[in-house]
Scaffold this motif. Sequence first.
Motif, PDB file in Angstrom:
ATOM      1  N   LYS A  27       0.839  -1.207   0.000  1.00 41.88           N
ATOM      2  CA  LYS A  27       0.000   0.000   0.000  1.00 41.88           C
ATOM      3  C   LYS A  27       0.872   1.254   0.000  1.00 41.88           C
ATOM      4  O   LYS A  27       0.565   2.226  -0.682  1.00 41.88           O
ATOM      5  N   TYR A  28       1.958   1.219   0.735  1.00 41.33           N
ATOM      6  CA  TYR A  28       2.897   2.342   0.778  1.00 41.33           C
ATOM      7  C   TYR A  28       3.495   2.585  -0.613  1.00 41.33           C
ATOM      8  O   TYR A  28       3.555   3.711  -1.094  1.00 41.33           O
ATOM      9  N   GLU A  29       3.910   1.506  -1.264  1.00 46.49           N
ATOM     10  CA  GLU A  29       4.466   1.614  -2.613  1.00 46.49           C
ATOM     11  C   GLU A  29       3.438   2.185  -3.589  1.00 46.49           C
ATOM     12  O   GLU A  29       3.756   3.062  -4.395  1.00 46.49           O
ATOM     13  N   ILE A  30       2.222   1.725  -3.513  1.00 42.92           N
ATOM     14  CA  ILE A  30       1.169   2.185  -4.421  1.00 42.92           C
ATOM     15  C   ILE A  30       0.888   3.667  -4.207  1.00 42.92           C
ATOM     16  O   ILE A  30       0.694   4.417  -5.168  1.00 42.92           O
ATOM     17  N   LYS A  31       0.888   4.126  -2.972  1.00 45.60           N
ATOM     18  CA  LYS A  31       0.656   5.546  -2.700  1.00 45.60           C
ATOM     19  C   LYS A  31       1.790   6.414  -3.257  1.00 45.60           C
ATOM     20  O   LYS A  31       1.557   7.508  -3.764  1.00 45.60           O
ATOM     21  N   ILE A  32       3.027   5.935  -3.178  1.00 44.89           N
ATOM     22  CA  ILE A  32       4.158   6.672  -3.754  1.00 44.89           C
ATOM     23  C   ILE A  32       3.997   6.770  -5.266  1.00 44.89           C
ATOM     24  O   ILE A  32       4.136   7.855  -5.855  1.00 44.89           O
ATOM     25  N   LEU A  33       3.695   5.642  -5.905  1.00 45.90           N
ATOM     26  CA  LEU A  33       3.531   5.627  -7.355  1.00 45.90           C
ATOM     27  C   LEU A  33       2.347   6.496  -7.795  1.00 45.90           C
ATOM     28  O   LEU A  33       2.440   7.235  -8.780  1.00 45.90           O
ATOM     29  N   GLU A  34       1.267   6.418  -7.050  1.00 42.77           N
ATOM     30  CA  GLU A  34       0.085   7.226  -7.371  1.00 42.77           C
ATOM     31  C   GLU A  34       0.423   8.718  -7.310  1.00 42.77           C
ATOM     32  O   GLU A  34       0.097   9.486  -8.217  1.00 42.77           O
ATOM     33  N   ARG A  35       1.093   9.149  -6.259  1.00 41.63           N
ATOM     34  CA  ARG A  35       1.448  10.562  -6.103  1.00 41.63           C
ATOM     35  C   ARG A  35       2.349  11.022  -7.243  1.00 41.63           C
ATOM     36  O   ARG A  35       2.165  12.105  -7.795  1.00 41.63           O
ATOM     37  N   LEU A  36       3.316  10.200  -7.623  1.00 38.00           N
ATOM     38  CA  LEU A  36       4.213  10.549  -8.714  1.00 38.00           C
ATOM     39  C   LEU A  36       3.453  10.682 -10.030  1.00 38.00           C
ATOM     40  O   LEU A  36       3.640  11.657 -10.758  1.00 38.00           O
ATOM     41  N   VAL A  37       2.598   9.737 -10.344  1.00 36.08           N
ATOM     42  CA  VAL A  37       1.852   9.773 -11.603  1.00 36.08           C
ATOM     43  C   VAL A  37       0.934  10.991 -11.653  1.00 36.08           C
ATOM     44  O   VAL A  37       0.843  11.669 -12.681  1.00 36.08           O
ATOM     45  N   ILE A  38       0.275  11.295 -10.557  1.00 36.82           N
ATOM     46  CA  ILE A  38      -0.611  12.469 -10.513  1.00 36.82           C
ATOM     47  C   ILE A  38       0.194  13.749 -10.694  1.00 36.82           C
ATOM     48  O   ILE A  38      -0.215  14.654 -11.418  1.00 36.82           O
ATOM     49  N   ASP A  39       1.374  13.823 -10.078  1.00 38.64           N
ATOM     50  CA  ASP A  39       2.208  15.014 -10.227  1.00 38.64           C
ATOM     51  C   ASP A  39       2.783  15.149 -11.631  1.00 38.64           C
ATOM     52  O   ASP A  39       2.962  16.254 -12.125  1.00 38.64           O
ATOM     53  N   VAL A  40       3.087  14.047 -12.279  1.00 40.62           N
ATOM     54  CA  VAL A  40       3.632  14.091 -13.636  1.00 40.62           C
ATOM     55  C   VAL A  40       2.545  14.456 -14.641  1.00 40.62           C
ATOM     56  O   VAL A  40       2.745  15.310 -15.505  1.00 40.62           O
ATOM     57  N   THR A  41       1.385  13.818 -14.534  1.00 37.50           N
ATOM     58  CA  THR A  41       0.327  14.018 -15.536  1.00 37.50           C
ATOM     59  C   THR A  41      -0.548  15.231 -15.248  1.00 37.50           C
ATOM     60  O   THR A  41      -1.255  15.689 -16.141  1.00 37.50           O
ATOM     61  N   LYS A  42      -0.545  15.691 -14.017  1.00 38.42           N
ATOM     62  CA  LYS A  42      -1.398  16.813 -13.592  1.00 38.42           C
ATOM     63  C   LYS A  42      -2.887  16.485 -13.735  1.00 38.42           C
ATOM     64  O   LYS A  42      -3.717  17.348 -13.976  1.00 38.42           O
ATOM     65  N   LYS A  43      -3.224  15.201 -13.590  1.00 40.00           N
ATOM     66  CA  LYS A  43      -4.612  14.736 -13.647  1.00 40.00           C
ATOM     67  C   LYS A  43      -4.972  14.094 -12.318  1.00 40.00           C
ATOM     68  O   LYS A  43      -4.126  13.515 -11.656  1.00 40.00           O
ATOM     69  N   ARG A  44      -6.255  14.179 -11.948  1.00 36.38           N
ATOM     70  CA  ARG A  44      -6.699  13.596 -10.684  1.00 36.38           C
ATOM     71  C   ARG A  44      -6.837  12.079 -10.758  1.00 36.38           C
ATOM     72  O   ARG A  44      -6.603  11.385  -9.788  1.00 36.38           O
ATOM     73  N   HIS A  45      -7.254  11.578 -11.919  1.00 39.55           N
ATOM     74  CA  HIS A  45      -7.434  10.137 -12.114  1.00 39.55           C
ATOM     75  C   HIS A  45      -6.754   9.712 -13.408  1.00 39.55           C
ATOM     76  O   HIS A  45      -7.413   9.372 -14.387  1.00 39.55           O
ATOM     77  N   PRO A  46      -5.430   9.719 -13.433  1.00 38.63           N
ATOM     78  CA  PRO A  46      -4.737   9.351 -14.669  1.00 38.63           C
ATOM     79  C   PRO A  46      -4.858   7.854 -14.962  1.00 38.63           C
ATOM     80  O   PRO A  46      -5.094   7.046 -14.065  1.00 38.63           O
ATOM     81  N   SER A  47      -4.698   7.530 -16.233  1.00 40.52           N
ATOM     82  CA  SER A  47      -4.710   6.122 -16.615  1.00 40.52           C
ATOM     83  C   SER A  47      -3.273   5.661 -16.832  1.00 40.52           C
ATOM     84  O   SER A  47      -2.441   6.404 -17.346  1.00 40.52           O
ATOM     85  N   VAL A  48      -2.990   4.440 -16.407  1.00 39.79           N
ATOM     86  CA  VAL A  48      -1.652   3.881 -16.541  1.00 39.79           C
ATOM     87  C   VAL A  48      -1.725   2.557 -17.281  1.00 39.79           C
ATOM     88  O   VAL A  48      -2.687   1.800 -17.147  1.00 39.79           O
ATOM     89  N   TYR A  49      -0.687   2.320 -18.055  1.00 37.92           N
ATOM     90  CA  TYR A  49      -0.528   1.032 -18.719  1.00 37.92           C
ATOM     91  C   TYR A  49       0.593   0.300 -18.004  1.00 37.92           C
ATOM     92  O   TYR A  49       1.636   0.884 -17.720  1.00 37.92           O
ATOM     93  N   THR A  50       0.372  -0.958 -17.686  1.00 37.91           N
ATOM     94  CA  THR A  50       1.373  -1.736 -16.968  1.00 37.91           C
ATOM     95  C   THR A  50       1.917  -2.811 -17.896  1.00 37.91           C
ATOM     96  O   THR A  50       1.163  -3.603 -18.442  1.00 37.91           O
ATOM     97  N   ASP A  51       3.218  -2.808 -18.070  1.00 40.28           N
ATOM     98  CA  ASP A  51       3.864  -3.772 -18.953  1.00 40.28           C
ATOM     99  C   ASP A  51       4.878  -4.573 -18.145  1.00 40.28           C
ATOM    100  O   ASP A  51       5.890  -4.039 -17.711  1.00 40.28           O
ATOM    101  N   GLY A  52       4.561  -5.828 -17.901  1.00 40.00           N
ATOM    102  CA  GLY A  52       5.471  -6.690 -17.162  1.00 40.00           C
ATOM    103  C   GLY A  52       5.133  -6.853 -15.687  1.00 40.00           C
ATOM    104  O   GLY A  52       5.795  -7.617 -14.991  1.00 40.00           O
ATOM    105  N   LEU A  53       4.129  -6.142 -15.184  1.00 37.26           N
ATOM    106  CA  LEU A  53       3.739  -6.295 -13.778  1.00 37.26           C
ATOM    107  C   LEU A  53       2.878  -7.535 -13.624  1.00 37.26           C
ATOM    108  O   LEU A  53       2.103  -7.878 -14.518  1.00 37.26           O
TER     109      LEU A  53
END
Length: 153
Positions: A27-53
């Motif tokens: 959960k800690y890892e997911i919150k870090i990744l979520e914060r980074l993606v939101i800050d990079v995309t400047k969107k509240r609910h960005p969409s992500v593609y996962t390759d290899g997860l």
Amino acid sequence: MKRLIVIIAAFVYFLESFAQEIDRSIKYEIKILERLVIDVTKKRHPSVYTDGLDNRKVYLLQMYSNLRIAPNITEADFVFIKNKKEKYNAIKPTLALDFTSIRNCDLCIGVFSWRNGRPILILFKENLQKYNIKLPKEYRYFIESKKYIIGKK
């Protein structure tokens, strides 16, 4: 017989507490990744593609974050890659989730991984500039030149 029951109960208790600790770190890892993606995309609910997860990690991303999982890379705002052993051409802002993938992705904006139970986030100055990404000041401690991390090619 009583001793066996006590041992089994202690073992079950140990497994439960271990599972809760793993769940807490994920959960800690997911919150870090979520914060980074939101800050990079400047969107509240960005969409992500996962390759290899693995499927469990993708499921947990859906459950514990505001990130939407995109069915393909063209519909995504951001990409996570893992376990890439061959060249990977990033067409969207991409974050490697292991150091193997970062060596094979020239345009990845950085890497997020775990070492000795601690999260490591390294963002590459050159690739952030290529994508014209401006991050808040809190990230300045994580921005480094790629040549210092990967080495010169």
